[in-house]
Design an enzyme around this catalytic site. Sequence first.
Site, mmCIF file in Angstrom:
data_model
loop_
_atom_site.group_PDB
_atom_site.id
_atom_site.type_symbol
_atom_site.label_atom_id
_atom_site.label_comp_id
_atom_site.label_asym_id
_atom_site.label_seq_id
_atom_site.Cartn_x
_atom_site.Cartn_y
_atom_site.Cartn_z
ATOM 1 N N TYR A 1 78.375 22.543 26.081
ATOM 2 C CA TYR A 1 79.421 22.359 27.079
ATOM 3 C C TYR A 1 78.942 22.356 28.518
ATOM 4 O O TYR A 1 79.727 22.219 29.438
ATOM 5 C CB TYR A 1 80.509 23.424 26.920
ATOM 6 C CG TYR A 1 79.969 24.842 26.895
ATOM 7 C CD1 TYR A 1 79.862 25.531 25.698
ATOM 8 C CD2 TYR A 1 79.548 25.474 28.064
ATOM 9 C CE1 TYR A 1 79.361 26.819 25.657
ATOM 10 C CE2 TYR A 1 79.043 26.766 28.031
ATOM 11 C CZ TYR A 1 78.950 27.436 26.820
ATOM 12 O OH TYR A 1 78.440 28.701 26.785
ATOM 13 N N LYS B 1 91.801 34.715 27.732
ATOM 14 C CA LYS B 1 91.576 35.391 26.451
ATOM 15 C C LYS B 1 92.846 35.441 25.612
ATOM 16 O O LYS B 1 93.929 35.677 26.135
ATOM 17 C CB LYS B 1 91.087 36.818 26.702
ATOM 18 C CG LYS B 1 89.774 36.900 27.451
ATOM 19 C CD LYS B 1 88.595 36.481 26.623
ATOM 20 C CE LYS B 1 88.139 37.568 25.690
ATOM 21 N NZ LYS B 1 87.003 38.337 26.183
ATOM 22 N N CYS C 1 82.081 52.633 -11.197
ATOM 23 C CA CYS C 1 82.622 53.475 -12.253
ATOM 24 C C CYS C 1 82.389 52.652 -13.513
ATOM 25 O O CYS C 1 82.858 51.520 -13.608
ATOM 26 C CB CYS C 1 84.114 53.717 -12.057
ATOM 27 S SG CYS C 1 84.890 54.350 -13.549
ATOM 28 N N ASP D 1 83.520 32.257 19.774
ATOM 29 C CA ASP D 1 82.898 33.568 19.712
ATOM 30 C C ASP D 1 81.607 33.455 18.910
ATOM 31 O O ASP D 1 81.563 33.746 17.730
ATOM 32 C CB ASP D 1 83.881 34.538 19.041
ATOM 33 C CG ASP D 1 83.560 35.965 19.384
ATOM 34 O OD1 ASP D 1 82.641 36.192 20.194
ATOM 35 O OD2 ASP D 1 84.224 36.858 18.837
ATOM 36 N N CYS E 1 84.507 58.957 -10.111
ATOM 37 C CA CYS E 1 85.491 57.912 -9.855
ATOM 38 C C CYS E 1 86.821 58.570 -9.462
ATOM 39 O O CYS E 1 87.290 59.466 -10.168
ATOM 40 C CB CYS E 1 85.677 57.067 -11.114
ATOM 41 S SG CYS E 1 87.110 55.979 -11.012
ATOM 42 N N GLU F 1 88.705 24.097 27.352
ATOM 43 C CA GLU F 1 87.810 24.042 26.178
ATOM 44 C C GLU F 1 87.983 25.311 25.356
ATOM 45 O O GLU F 1 88.383 26.331 25.898
ATOM 46 C CB GLU F 1 86.339 24.013 26.644
ATOM 47 C CG GLU F 1 85.970 22.837 27.482
ATOM 48 C CD GLU F 1 84.602 23.034 28.154
ATOM 49 O OE1 GLU F 1 83.826 23.901 27.719
ATOM 50 O OE2 GLU F 1 84.351 22.312 29.123
ATOM 51 N N LYS G 1 86.881 28.750 23.667
ATOM 52 C CA LYS G 1 85.835 29.734 23.939
ATOM 53 C C LYS G 1 85.406 30.304 22.588
ATOM 54 O O LYS G 1 86.044 31.209 22.040
ATOM 55 C CB LYS G 1 86.368 30.839 24.849
ATOM 56 C CG LYS G 1 85.304 31.842 25.238
ATOM 57 C CD LYS G 1 85.823 32.780 26.299
ATOM 58 C CE LYS G 1 84.789 33.784 26.747
ATOM 59 N NZ LYS G 1 84.130 34.521 25.695
ATOM 60 N N CYS H 1 88.714 53.144 -17.685
ATOM 61 C CA CYS H 1 89.260 53.632 -16.407
ATOM 62 C C CYS H 1 90.556 52.884 -16.084
ATOM 63 O O CYS H 1 90.572 51.655 -16.039
ATOM 64 C CB CYS H 1 88.226 53.425 -15.305
ATOM 65 S SG CYS H 1 88.866 53.747 -13.660
ATOM 66 N N CYS I 1 89.440 58.053 -12.565
ATOM 67 C CA CYS I 1 89.298 58.625 -13.912
ATOM 68 C C CYS I 1 88.356 59.822 -13.954
ATOM 69 O O CYS I 1 88.138 60.410 -15.022
ATOM 70 C CB CYS I 1 88.825 57.557 -14.893
ATOM 71 S SG CYS I 1 87.131 57.031 -14.595
HETATM 72 S S1 IVH Z 1 81.261 28.411 30.312
HETATM 73 C C1 IVH Z 1 79.304 29.001 34.102
HETATM 74 N N1 IVH Z 1 82.371 27.384 28.188
HETATM 75 O O1 IVH Z 1 81.709 32.671 26.680
HETATM 76 C C2 IVH Z 1 79.470 28.774 32.665
HETATM 77 N N2 IVH Z 1 81.404 29.559 28.005
HETATM 78 O O2 IVH Z 1 81.791 35.149 28.921
HETATM 79 C C3 IVH Z 1 79.878 29.981 31.945
HETATM 80 N N3 IVH Z 1 81.523 30.515 25.760
HETATM 81 O O3 IVH Z 1 78.558 33.755 27.443
HETATM 82 C C4 IVH Z 1 80.161 29.739 30.531
HETATM 83 N N4 IVH Z 1 82.559 28.805 24.804
HETATM 84 O O4 IVH Z 1 78.661 32.260 25.526
HETATM 85 C C5 IVH Z 1 81.722 28.448 28.713
HETATM 86 N N5 IVH Z 1 83.368 26.338 26.378
HETATM 87 C C6 IVH Z 1 82.712 27.375 26.900
HETATM 88 C C7 IVH Z 1 82.366 28.511 26.123
HETATM 89 C C8 IVH Z 1 81.721 29.584 26.721
HETATM 90 C C9 IVH Z 1 82.035 30.012 24.623
HETATM 91 C C10 IVH Z 1 80.919 31.841 25.880
HETATM 92 C C11 IVH Z 1 79.562 31.841 26.507
HETATM 93 C C12 IVH Z 1 79.599 32.867 27.588
HETATM 94 C C13 IVH Z 1 80.898 33.562 27.382
HETATM 95 C C14 IVH Z 1 81.519 33.843 28.733
#
Ligand code: IVH
Length: 684
Positions: free
Chosen positions: A241, A330, A442, A118, A424, A114, A116, A447, A427
Amino acid sequence: MADKLLSRYKELRSQINFHNYRYHVLDAPIISDAEYDRLLNELKQIESARPEWITSDSPTQRAGAKLADRFEKIRHPKPILSLANAFGADDARAWFERVSKIDDRVEKTKFVVEPKIDGLSVVLHYRDGLFVQGATRGYEEVGEDITSNLKTIRAIPLRIPVEGLRLKVESQPSTLNLKPPQYLVVRGEAFIPIKEFDALNKKLEEAGEKTYLNPRNTAAGSLRQLDPVLTASRPLTLLVYQIVYSEGGEVPTSQWEILEYLKALGFPTTDIAKRFNDLESAIAYTETYNEGRDNLPYEADGMVIKIDDLNLANELGFVGKDPRGAIAYKFPAREVSTTLNDIGVAVGRTGVLTPYAMLEPVEIDGVVVERATLYNFDFIAEKDIRVGDRVLIKRAGEVIPYVIGPIVDARTGKEKSYQPPMKCPACEQAVEHFEGEVAWYCVNAACPAQLVRNIEHFVSRGAMDIVGLGIKIVEQLIAEGLVKDVADLFALKKEQLLGLEGFADKKAENLLAAIDQARGQSLNRVIIGLGIHGVGEVMAGDLSRAFGNLSALSKAGVDELQQIEGVGPNIAASLVDWFLQPANQKLLKKLKSAGVDPEGQLSVTSNQSGKLNGLTFVVTGTLEGFTRDGIKEFIESNGGKSIDSVSKKTSYLVLGENPGSKFEKAKSLGVKIINEDDLKKLVG
Ligand code: IVH
């Protein structure tokens, strides 16, 4: 009578919920915004006559009352866990080895991948199908109660089904027949999509207001507003999720089925999750997103690889707060630290001074970064950024690298506080500050730094669109004294251009032809080109529709301008002020005598005599002869309307290569489908 009203009321609620779901969860609306607003208004009217019918899950109850001072703390039913990181394929393989040693069933399990995202982890509670509470992840087992704010996110269902739910799982022949739990707690990630974030900032920028730093901080700040009305104004959404906890019902025991199950309950779930039979395939899929992460509609810092069998995953236990059953793979960091060698100041087109960081060169995800934006002088002061500091830099997607803040612990005492310039840098004239704005300006119209930016803006694609006139040439023209304002461009002679370095016959002729063509640009483009503070693309379109020519616009007063939607007192004042400046009046005269006078000529967007007048078009897929903006402009310049989603009222769908879901929808609604050649024929 009351019965009839009640049944209409119920019907409206379910219709609105359905359209909310189509729009915010499936991203596939089937009615226009105006139609949606009509339904919501009718519902509001009924509710004002019969307030006793309102319940907390009515679509009108999404923005509730303001909180007095702070959020209540709430205990999660189970700890909200984190994830261990893997930096690359070898780390992921090492994780697999470790957990296989603990339990050899891991070797045969499947994996779900899935995104991740941010964003911000949120926890949503449903009792008997009703959304009753929502919390931030917080610390350990305690989060903050942000229920009212979460309710404003239309992607969050306020009610989920409690009747038996038959769920056909793709990969299994059997149908899961599950009774949804009476108490269900789910977890998801709230975020602001990148496109929405950019649009929000563009709007703020046009209004001369402070822009937001990045999607994540904006999402976090928005969810922690005490007034839900403010949260509602931010384009937040979420994807869920995980089932954190459930009581009185059944839930699936594999991650893949959890995602399908949550989707079937009406929750938004990711559409790029995939299940694999072995880890190597999961890694390969993850890597495709590592390369293509800029194509994701949200900021993602990696992908999560999860053991599909949740019973097995649970039995594997934890290391600290990290479950062994999943790993965050990551993407290479786009945040690094480096030294801030100095702070420079750039002068923009409108005279706005923008500080930037001059950095010890550092590589971020394959690109060497030496400069990063510092936004404005308030930002430097708020973050107490000092010259010589070790600073954290982020580069994500297409955005300009930016400074996140100083690493205070790394200070040696030799760092120097920063004082914004009084003059500025280009100028040397004194700088000024306007009431209610963060920026310093400015204000010297002569300028040289502003003149370059001014001309660059005037000739840009979104304004006069003079092809072949790049910044280098603009700088040459100014340095040679050939151009002192934008109108001078139209007086350029071939011999003058031939005197410049790099110009031969052909190049000079092409440039002059492009300049000549720009004389006929439409009113809204000329208005954009003038670069009036607070007037962007949308506003320029509105102004040209309302006034029809520059002379009428230049005579409009503050009150008249404010009649136009979107024009507030600041923009009205800025417009009046611009047209009052003698230098600008002179410029308009000069432009007029150079033949740039869209007087009487209808603007691109208000051509009511065009062949496509009264028709609406939706475009899908890639076209051969047009870009996306190009076809929109073609349709609008011929009097048609170009919109984004198909409805029964759409006159034509213009079909290109690899069409999206709009094609299916148009077919099912019986909308006429044409290709780009047919469109050209319509115009003749
Ligand atoms: S699973 C046991 N799935 O990533 C379940 N986390 O450091 C643990 N996050 O704080 C989380 N997308 O906010 C999971 N598809 C995803 C995610 C996800 C984003 C974030 C979540 C968590 C951080 C993990």
